[in-house]
Design a protein around this motif. Structure first.
Motif, PDB file in Angstrom:
ATOM      1  N   MET A   1       0.856  -1.184   0.000  1.00 36.72           N
ATOM      2  CA  MET A   1       0.000   0.000   0.000  1.00 36.72           C
ATOM      3  C   MET A   1       0.892   1.234   0.000  1.00 36.72           C
ATOM      4  SD  MET A   1      -3.288   0.588   2.406  1.00 36.72           S
ATOM      5  CE  MET A   1      -2.435  -0.184   3.766  1.00 36.72           C
ATOM      6  N   THR A   2       0.577   2.196  -0.819  1.00 35.35           N
ATOM      7  CA  THR A   2       1.467   3.332  -0.946  1.00 35.35           C
ATOM      8  C   THR A   2       1.116   4.479   0.006  1.00 35.35           C
ATOM      9  OG1 THR A   2       0.101   3.986  -2.786  1.00 35.35           O
ATOM     10  CG2 THR A   2       2.207   2.959  -3.327  1.00 35.35           C
ATOM     11  N   ILE A   3      -0.070   4.411   0.618  1.00 33.93           N
ATOM     12  CA  ILE A   3      -0.439   5.526   1.503  1.00 33.93           C
ATOM     13  C   ILE A   3      -0.090   5.179   2.930  1.00 33.93           C
ATOM     14  CG2 ILE A   3      -2.295   7.085   2.187  1.00 33.93           C
ATOM     15  CD1 ILE A   3      -4.075   5.658   0.222  1.00 33.93           C
ATOM     16  N   GLN A   4       0.440   6.156   3.642  1.00 37.39           N
ATOM     17  CA  GLN A   4       0.506   6.039   5.094  1.00 37.39           C
ATOM     18  C   GLN A   4      -0.748   6.755   5.592  1.00 37.39           C
ATOM     19  OE1 GLN A   4       2.864   4.501   6.894  1.00 37.39           O
ATOM     20  NE2 GLN A   4       4.042   3.908   5.115  1.00 37.39           N
ATOM     21  N   TRP A   5      -1.640   6.005   6.215  1.00 35.70           N
ATOM     22  CA  TRP A   5      -2.907   6.616   6.636  1.00 35.70           C
ATOM     23  C   TRP A   5      -2.780   7.231   8.019  1.00 35.70           C
ATOM     24  CZ3 TRP A   5      -6.946   7.103   3.363  1.00 35.70           C
ATOM     25  CH2 TRP A   5      -6.985   6.282   2.253  1.00 35.70           C
ATOM     26  N   PHE A   6      -2.805   8.538   8.068  1.00 34.43           N
ATOM     27  CA  PHE A   6      -2.806   9.231   9.344  1.00 34.43           C
ATOM     28  C   PHE A   6      -4.219   9.757   9.572  1.00 34.43           C
ATOM     29  CE2 PHE A   6       1.584   9.736   7.710  1.00 34.43           C
ATOM     30  CZ  PHE A   6       2.204   8.960   8.678  1.00 34.43           C
ATOM     31  N   PRO A   7      -4.555  10.093  10.836  1.00 33.40           N
ATOM     32  CA  PRO A   7      -5.923  10.560  11.093  1.00 33.40           C
ATOM     33  C   PRO A   7      -6.357  11.671  10.137  1.00 33.40           C
ATOM     34  CG  PRO A   7      -4.792  10.199  13.153  1.00 33.40           C
ATOM     35  CD  PRO A   7      -3.768   9.974  12.070  1.00 33.40           C
ATOM     36  N   GLY A   8      -5.431  12.583   9.816  1.00 33.29           N
ATOM     37  CA  GLY A   8      -5.773  13.676   8.898  1.00 33.29           C
ATOM     38  C   GLY A   8      -6.141  13.155   7.512  1.00 33.29           C
ATOM     39  N   HIS A   9      -5.373  12.165   7.039  1.00 33.35           N
ATOM     40  CA  HIS A   9      -5.648  11.565   5.735  1.00 33.35           C
ATOM     41  C   HIS A   9      -7.010  10.885   5.732  1.00 33.35           C
ATOM     42  CE1 HIS A   9      -1.101  11.219   4.983  1.00 33.35           C
ATOM     43  NE2 HIS A   9      -1.586  12.192   4.239  1.00 33.35           N
ATOM     44  N   MET A  10      -7.286  10.200   6.838  1.00 31.89           N
ATOM     45  CA  MET A  10      -8.552   9.458   6.916  1.00 31.89           C
ATOM     46  C   MET A  10      -9.730  10.412   6.848  1.00 31.89           C
ATOM     47  SD  MET A  10      -7.958   6.568   9.721  1.00 31.89           S
ATOM     48  CE  MET A  10      -6.577   5.452   9.706  1.00 31.89           C
ATOM     49  N   ALA A  11      -9.610  11.501   7.607  1.00 26.38           N
ATOM     50  CA  ALA A  11     -10.695  12.482   7.620  1.00 26.38           C
ATOM     51  C   ALA A  11     -10.882  13.060   6.219  1.00 26.38           C
ATOM     52  CB  ALA A  11     -10.378  13.585   8.617  1.00 26.38           C
ATOM     53  N   LYS A  12      -9.761  13.327   5.545  1.00 20.44           N
ATOM     54  CA  LYS A  12      -9.814  13.908   4.206  1.00 20.44           C
ATOM     55  C   LYS A  12     -10.421  12.917   3.207  1.00 20.44           C
ATOM     56  CE  LYS A  12      -7.099  17.247   1.757  1.00 20.44           C
ATOM     57  NZ  LYS A  12      -5.884  18.038   1.858  1.00 20.44           N
ATOM     58  N   ALA A  13      -9.983  11.669   3.309  1.00 15.88           N
ATOM     59  CA  ALA A  13     -10.501  10.644   2.404  1.00 15.88           C
ATOM     60  C   ALA A  13     -12.003  10.503   2.585  1.00 15.88           C
ATOM     61  CB  ALA A  13      -9.805   9.312   2.686  1.00 15.88           C
ATOM     62  N   ARG A  14     -12.417  10.504   3.823  1.00 22.30           N
ATOM     63  CA  ARG A  14     -13.834  10.373   4.115  1.00 22.30           C
ATOM     64  C   ARG A  14     -14.628  11.560   3.546  1.00 22.30           C
ATOM     65  NH1 ARG A  14     -16.853   8.597   9.589  1.00 22.30           N
ATOM     66  NH2 ARG A  14     -18.891   9.029   8.780  1.00 22.30           N
ATOM     67  N   ARG A  15     -14.046  12.749   3.729  1.00 18.94           N
ATOM     68  CA  ARG A  15     -14.701  13.959   3.204  1.00 18.94           C
ATOM     69  C   ARG A  15     -14.832  13.896   1.694  1.00 18.94           C
ATOM     70  NH1 ARG A  15     -11.792  17.119   6.598  1.00 18.94           N
ATOM     71  NH2 ARG A  15     -10.318  17.719   4.991  1.00 18.94           N
ATOM     72  N   GLN A  16     -13.749  13.431   1.038  1.00 19.71           N
ATOM     73  CA  GLN A  16     -13.775  13.355  -0.426  1.00 19.71           C
ATOM     74  C   GLN A  16     -14.836  12.369  -0.905  1.00 19.71           C
ATOM     75  OE1 GLN A  16      -9.728  12.540  -1.639  1.00 19.71           O
ATOM     76  NE2 GLN A  16      -9.209  14.698  -1.645  1.00 19.71           N
ATOM     77  N   VAL A  17     -14.940  11.226  -0.208  1.00 20.83           N
ATOM     78  CA  VAL A  17     -15.962  10.250  -0.592  1.00 20.83           C
ATOM     79  C   VAL A  17     -17.350  10.842  -0.373  1.00 20.83           C
ATOM     80  CG1 VAL A  17     -17.012   8.043   0.086  1.00 20.83           C
ATOM     81  CG2 VAL A  17     -14.546   8.182  -0.281  1.00 20.83           C
ATOM     82  N   THR A  18     -17.541  11.507   0.758  1.00 23.06           N
ATOM     83  CA  THR A  18     -18.844  12.100   1.061  1.00 23.06           C
ATOM     84  C   THR A  18     -19.238  13.120  -0.012  1.00 23.06           C
ATOM     85  OG1 THR A  18     -18.299  11.783   3.377  1.00 23.06           O
ATOM     86  CG2 THR A  18     -20.167  13.203   2.929  1.00 23.06           C
ATOM     87  N   GLU A  19     -18.253  13.900  -0.477  1.00 19.97           N
ATOM     88  CA  GLU A  19     -18.520  14.874  -1.554  1.00 19.97           C
ATOM     89  C   GLU A  19     -18.959  14.161  -2.828  1.00 19.97           C
ATOM     90  OE1 GLU A  19     -18.583  18.306  -1.806  1.00 19.97           O
ATOM     91  OE2 GLU A  19     -18.667  17.970   0.367  1.00 19.97           O
ATOM     92  N   LYS A  20     -18.250  13.095  -3.162  1.00 12.88           N
ATOM     93  CA  LYS A  20     -18.548  12.354  -4.392  1.00 12.88           C
ATOM     94  C   LYS A  20     -19.933  11.707  -4.325  1.00 12.88           C
ATOM     95  CE  LYS A  20     -13.734  11.143  -5.105  1.00 12.88           C
ATOM     96  NZ  LYS A  20     -12.939  10.944  -6.239  1.00 12.88           N
ATOM     97  N   LEU A  21     -20.318  11.302  -3.094  1.00 15.35           N
ATOM     98  CA  LEU A  21     -21.618  10.626  -2.946  1.00 15.35           C
ATOM     99  C   LEU A  21     -22.776  11.518  -3.396  1.00 15.35           C
ATOM    100  CD1 LEU A  21     -21.306   8.778   0.500  1.00 15.35           C
ATOM    101  CD2 LEU A  21     -21.333   7.754  -1.775  1.00 15.35           C
TER     102      LEU A  21
END
Ligand code: G4P
Length: 286
Positions: A1-21
């Motif tokens: 896996m190429t990403i190191q998932w930090f809490p900030g990344h997780m929050a951002k990823a979640r936000r991006q998915v929510t936007e796309k939804l």
């Protein structure tokens, strides 16, 4: 896996998915057919609860067919629409549009009754890294879309890719993190090649894999490594495989790192046949 998932990344990823939804009618949740539960995001049910969803058991060509059937039955019993697919060759992909139409019939009928012009179904592919999201988008779109990479921080303009007349996909998938705080999940992800070896101790992953194979696929293990019998303990098994394959260090010691790399490489390349690393029964028991 190429990403190191930090809490900030997780929050951002979640936000991006929510936007796309907000832009789509339906979610295609991609999981690895060999580990359908371990290859899911732990919060996925909550994150995509506002949209209908199809679970796509990808890489079904690498999974144990009998167990994939059990998983399909498991999802069916839970009322979760699921399909087994192989995004690389395209097997099973035709059913995706058909099933989406069934799931969205009510919504589209309602739109038609309000006089809204018919349009294609809009979908978003979601999954953890390496589960086959880009491969699936490319296969469905029948062209090579540039891979954006697993960078949860990167924002790009949303574009739609057409899949026939009736389906449109967002060209960038939703990337979410796996449940890596669970060690067993980590071992399964590493064994199947979903996470890079450097993150986990290679020998520990191999111990997991050999124990699993010893219990669930003993004949395949014996056949592949020409073993006459399976030792009860994993260390003698490790030693035997190392010896048979010439993974020996100066002084005659077994090179466990080299043996581990070899065993994992062969599992991932399907040299021991099609394997599944979790069953619905184990999941329910856990
Ligand atoms: P991602 O966008 O979700 O991160 O995954 P991606 O499409 O890049 O796929 C990851 C790897 O899995 C790729 O192999 C891809 O070819 C393979 N793959 C995807 N779908 C399937 C499938 O249905 N069956 C099989 N057998 N393989 C599939 P790769 O580029 O060689 O990467 P890797 O295997 O070296 O990680």
């Amino acid at each position: 896996m190429t990403i190191q998932w930090f809490p900030g990344h997780m929050a951002k990823a979640r936000r991006q998915v929510t936007e796309k939804l907000k832009l789509i009618d339906i979610v295609f949740e991609l999981v690895d057919a060999r580990i359908p539960m371990s290859s899911r995001n732990p919060m996925i049910d909550e994150i995509v609860s506002s949209k209908p969803r199809i679970v796509l058991l990808n890489k079904a060509d690498k999974a144990d067919d009998a167990i994939t059937k059990q998983w399909l039955e498991f999802f069916k019993e839970k009322g979760i629409p699921a399909l087994a697919i192989d995004a690389q060759t395209g097997t099973g992909l035709k059913q995706i549009t058909a099933l989406s139409k069934v799931l969205l019939k009510e919504k589209f009928d309602k739109m038609a009754s309000k006089g809204i012009k018919p349009r294609a179904i809009r979908a978003l592919i979601i999954g953890i890294p390496n589960v086959g999201k880009s491969t699936l988008i490319n296969r469905l779109a029948k062209k090579n879309i540039t891979k954006t990479g697993d960078r949860p921080g990167v924002t790009t303009a949303q574009q739609w890719v057409k899949v026939g007349q009736e389906l449109e996909l967002l060209d960038t998938p939703g990337i979410l993190w796996p449940k890596f705080e669970d060690q067993l999940v980590g071992f399964k992800l590493a064994t199947t090649g979903a996470i890079k070896d450097a993150i986990l101790n290679l020998q520990e992953v191999t111990v997991f894999a050999l124990n699993f194979l010893k219990e669930h696929y003993p004949k395949r293990l014996m056949g592949r490594f020409h073993l006459d019998e399976l030792p009860d303990e994993v260390v003698p098994l490790f030693d035997e495989i190392g010896k048979k394959r010439g993974c020996i260090m100066p002084g005659g010691y077994i090179d466990y790192d080299k043996t581990s790399e070899l065993v994992l490489r062969e599992i991932r390349a399907d040299k021991l046949g099609r394997l599944s690393f979790e069953t619905p029964k184990q999941f329910i028991e856990q």
